[in-house]
Design a protein around this motif. Structure first.
Motif, PDB file in Angstrom:
ATOM      1  N   VAL A  76       0.848  -1.192   0.000  1.00 38.49           N
ATOM      2  CA  VAL A  76       0.000   0.000   0.000  1.00 38.49           C
ATOM      3  C   VAL A  76       0.882   1.238   0.000  1.00 38.49           C
ATOM      4  N   PRO A  77       0.585   2.224  -0.855  1.00 38.14           N
ATOM      5  CA  PRO A  77       1.394   3.454  -0.876  1.00 38.14           C
ATOM      6  C   PRO A  77       1.503   4.090   0.501  1.00 38.14           C
ATOM      7  N   LYS A  78       2.689   4.644   0.799  1.00 39.72           N
ATOM      8  CA  LYS A  78       2.966   5.179   2.125  1.00 39.72           C
ATOM      9  C   LYS A  78       2.056   6.337   2.505  1.00 39.72           C
ATOM     10  N   ARG A  79       1.587   7.096   1.536  1.00 40.63           N
ATOM     11  CA  ARG A  79       0.780   8.271   1.855  1.00 40.63           C
ATOM     12  C   ARG A  79      -0.668   7.924   2.199  1.00 40.63           C
ATOM     13  N   LYS A  80      -1.031   6.676   2.097  1.00 33.55           N
ATOM     14  CA  LYS A  80      -2.411   6.257   2.330  1.00 33.55           C
ATOM     15  C   LYS A  80      -2.583   5.724   3.758  1.00 33.55           C
ATOM     16  N   ALA A  81      -3.674   6.132   4.412  1.00 33.70           N
ATOM     17  CA  ALA A  81      -4.076   5.493   5.654  1.00 33.70           C
ATOM     18  C   ALA A  81      -4.751   4.162   5.334  1.00 33.70           C
ATOM     19  N   ILE A  82      -4.674   3.219   6.267  1.00 36.88           N
ATOM     20  CA  ILE A  82      -5.221   1.887   6.039  1.00 36.88           C
ATOM     21  C   ILE A  82      -6.253   1.587   7.119  1.00 36.88           C
ATOM     22  N   HIS A  83      -7.489   1.318   6.681  1.00 32.85           N
ATOM     23  CA  HIS A  83      -8.556   0.889   7.570  1.00 32.85           C
ATOM     24  C   HIS A  83      -8.838  -0.580   7.260  1.00 32.85           C
ATOM     25  N   ALA A  84      -8.614  -1.450   8.234  1.00 33.33           N
ATOM     26  CA  ALA A  84      -8.767  -2.885   8.038  1.00 33.33           C
ATOM     27  C   ALA A  84      -9.979  -3.386   8.809  1.00 33.33           C
ATOM     28  N   VAL A  85     -10.871  -4.080   8.106  1.00 35.68           N
ATOM     29  CA  VAL A  85     -12.028  -4.713   8.727  1.00 35.68           C
ATOM     30  C   VAL A  85     -11.646  -6.157   9.035  1.00 35.68           C
ATOM     31  N   VAL A  86     -11.668  -6.512  10.314  1.00 35.30           N
ATOM     32  CA  VAL A  86     -11.270  -7.856  10.746  1.00 35.30           C
ATOM     33  C   VAL A  86     -12.334  -8.398  11.702  1.00 35.30           C
ATOM     34  N   ASP A  87     -12.347  -9.736  11.850  1.00 37.41           N
ATOM     35  CA  ASP A  87     -13.288 -10.342  12.791  1.00 37.41           C
ATOM     36  C   ASP A  87     -12.635 -10.475  14.157  1.00 37.41           C
ATOM     37  N   ASN A  88     -13.298 -11.196  15.058  1.00 36.95           N
ATOM     38  CA  ASN A  88     -12.859 -11.258  16.450  1.00 36.95           C
ATOM     39  C   ASN A  88     -11.992 -12.480  16.748  1.00 36.95           C
ATOM     40  N   TYR A  89     -11.347 -13.015  15.752  1.00 35.54           N
ATOM     41  CA  TYR A  89     -10.446 -14.142  15.965  1.00 35.54           C
ATOM     42  C   TYR A  89      -9.322 -13.710  16.906  1.00 35.54           C
ATOM     43  N   ALA A  90      -8.942 -14.600  17.828  1.00 39.95           N
ATOM     44  CA  ALA A  90      -7.969 -14.242  18.864  1.00 39.95           C
ATOM     45  C   ALA A  90      -6.647 -13.772  18.273  1.00 39.95           C
ATOM     46  N   THR A  91      -6.265 -14.318  17.126  1.00 38.04           N
ATOM     47  CA  THR A  91      -5.013 -13.902  16.495  1.00 38.04           C
ATOM     48  C   THR A  91      -5.005 -12.414  16.184  1.00 38.04           C
ATOM     49  N   HIS A  92      -6.154 -11.866  15.809  1.00 37.26           N
ATOM     50  CA  HIS A  92      -6.215 -10.446  15.432  1.00 37.26           C
ATOM     51  C   HIS A  92      -6.100  -9.521  16.637  1.00 37.26           C
ATOM     52  N   LYS A  93      -6.288 -10.069  17.850  1.00 40.68           N
ATOM     53  CA  LYS A  93      -6.226  -9.256  19.056  1.00 40.68           C
ATOM     54  C   LYS A  93      -5.038  -9.619  19.949  1.00 40.68           C
ATOM     55  N   HIS A  94      -4.108 -10.376  19.405  1.00 33.16           N
ATOM     56  CA  HIS A  94      -2.946 -10.808  20.175  1.00 33.16           C
ATOM     57  C   HIS A  94      -2.122  -9.592  20.602  1.00 33.16           C
ATOM     58  N   PRO A  95      -1.511  -9.624  21.787  1.00 39.22           N
ATOM     59  CA  PRO A  95      -0.691  -8.480  22.226  1.00 39.22           C
ATOM     60  C   PRO A  95       0.408  -8.097  21.236  1.00 39.22           C
ATOM     61  N   LYS A  96       0.998  -9.080  20.580  1.00 46.46           N
ATOM     62  CA  LYS A  96       2.035  -8.755  19.590  1.00 46.46           C
ATOM     63  C   LYS A  96       1.432  -8.012  18.391  1.00 46.46           C
ATOM     64  N   PHE A 120      -7.769  -0.812  12.989  1.00 50.27           N
ATOM     65  CA  PHE A 120      -8.583  -2.026  12.907  1.00 50.27           C
ATOM     66  C   PHE A 120     -10.032  -1.702  13.262  1.00 50.27           C
ATOM     67  N   HIS A 121     -10.960  -2.245  12.476  1.00 49.46           N
ATOM     68  CA  HIS A 121     -12.392  -2.132  12.743  1.00 49.46           C
ATOM     69  C   HIS A 121     -12.920  -3.548  12.912  1.00 49.46           C
ATOM     70  N   PHE A 122     -13.276  -3.915  14.130  1.00 51.49           N
ATOM     71  CA  PHE A 122     -13.700  -5.282  14.432  1.00 51.49           C
ATOM     72  C   PHE A 122     -15.191  -5.439  14.162  1.00 51.49           C
ATOM     73  N   THR A 123     -15.535  -6.528  13.517  1.00 51.78           N
ATOM     74  CA  THR A 123     -16.953  -6.830  13.281  1.00 51.78           C
ATOM     75  C   THR A 123     -17.602  -7.226  14.600  1.00 51.78           C
ATOM     76  N   PRO A 124     -18.912  -7.077  14.733  1.00 52.68           N
ATOM     77  CA  PRO A 124     -19.586  -7.565  15.946  1.00 52.68           C
ATOM     78  C   PRO A 124     -19.432  -9.076  16.073  1.00 52.68           C
ATOM     79  N   THR A 125     -19.569  -9.571  17.291  1.00 52.89           N
ATOM     80  CA  THR A 125     -19.501 -11.019  17.481  1.00 52.89           C
ATOM     81  C   THR A 125     -20.635 -11.694  16.705  1.00 52.89           C
ATOM     82  N   SER A 126     -20.331 -12.866  16.167  1.00 48.74           N
ATOM     83  CA  SER A 126     -21.296 -13.645  15.368  1.00 48.74           C
ATOM     84  C   SER A 126     -21.782 -12.863  14.158  1.00 48.74           C
TER      85      SER A 126
END
Length: 357
Positions: free
Chosen positions: A248-268, A281-287
């Protein structure tokens, strides 16, 4: 002519019969009936009348007798006939409807057409017509899921807002992983399709391992960034985020839509986001993973490539077989874009505004 029948055609009858024959809009059954009477008036025998009209002897005799009994009017109307079967009484129809709307007997979970026919004492076809007329389908069921996310409406509007009206100078990506993609080989070669026979494929298979496809769908133009990996831990997810960061070009902001999988919320992962401030990150509602537009891409990948595909090793699932050769298909026609859900329909499905159909 049949014995005992004398056909007398008056000049007025002849004019009316000839008018029927010459009328191009007259029903054909009226035309050949008139021809039978005109040929009879001309003195033709039964064999000649049959040849001219193309009708059998009993038909010729029947309309000769009808003309002598009722005149020209008798040729232009058919006798009424009793219906083969009387229509079902309204009480019987209502009984079938009431049974279909009630619980079935015994341990059955739903009514079938034959069960209803036996209980109501009518035929299966009658039951089918009644159910169709009343728009009832006891053999079908529609599933639903209620999200218990207290911020369902807030998250829904946030994500749909990104799809419908993305921020300026930003890229909106729908990110997810399709895990456990199996490399399946068939035990025997299938046969191609030919007229009158579908293509064939063995039911049993040989399993040669699995892989995981990480994908990021650009909701604006429909392009896909993908990468295959052996596992789907937070380490692989961060590697995929680095791959997106490089694309993605450096001048662009990135908005990522992700679900609630534990990997996406890992401390790392959270630490990685802190080091890359242009990411949000924009997390989808549960289920509610259906809100993630990349699921549309995964569904097409499954239907059009994986279900009927033959893969003799995990390597066949990796680029260019799946990740590269498949992904340009939506990229070559990016104007179609993903199927974007709307915010109005889910919010109006239930009183708690969290019903997911």
């Amino acid at each position: 002519m049949r014995a005992g029948i004398t056909v007398k055609v008056t000049p007025d009858d002849r004019r009316r019969l000839e008018a029927i024959v010459s009328d191009r809009n007259a029903p054909q059954k009226h035309v050949w009936r008139a021809k039978i009477i005109l040929a009879t008036a001309d003195g033709c025998g039964t064999s000649e009348i049959m040849r001219r009209s193309g009708k059998a002897k009993p038909v010729v005799w029947r309309w000769q007798a009808r003309f002598m009994a009722e005149g020209v009017e008798g040729l232009t109307r058919d006798k009424t006939r009793k219906p083969g079967k009387p229509p079902l009484p309204a009480a019987t129809v209502q009984r079938v409807v009431d049974l279909a709307l009630s619980a079935p007997p015994g341990e059955a979970s739903h009514w079938t057409g034959r069960m209803l026919a036996k209980a109501a004492g009518v035929s299966l076809r009658s039951v089918q017509r009644i159910l169709e007329a009343h728009q009832l389908a006891p053999h079908r069921i529609r599933t639903f899921k209620l999200s218990n996310d207290p911020k369902f409406a807030e998250k829904l509007k946030d994500i749909v807002g990104l799809y419908v009206d993305p921020p300026a100078h930003a890229v909106v990506l729908s990110v997810d992983e399709k895990s456990q993609i199996q490399a399946l080989d068939r035990t025997q070669p299938g046969l191609p399709m030919k007229p009158g026979r579908a293509g064939t494929m063995t039911h049993d298979y040989k399993r040669h391992g699995t892989t995981t496809l990480f994908a990021a769908l650009n909701v604006l133009d429909g392009t896909v960034i993908g990468q295959n990996m052996k596992r789907h831990r937070h380490q692989e997810f961060i590697r995929f985020l680095n791959a997106i960061e490089a694309r993605v070009p450096k001048r662009k902001a990135i908005h990522a839509v992700v679900d609630n999988y534990a990997t996406h919320k890992h401390p790392k992962v959270r630490e990685w986001l802190a080091r890359h401030p242009r990411w949000t990150f924009h997390f989808t509602p549960t289920s509610a993973s259906w809100l993630n537009a990349v699921e549309t891409f995964f569904a097409k990948l499954t239907r059009r490539r994986l279900i009927r595909g033959v893969f003799r090793s995990v390597g066949d699932l990796k680029p260019p077989s799946t990740a590269s050769s498949w992904k340009p298909m939506p990229n070559q026609n990016p104007s179609s874009g993903p199927q974007i859900p709307t915010a109005s329909s889910p919010l109006s499905n239930a009183g708690n505004k969290r019903s997911i159909h």
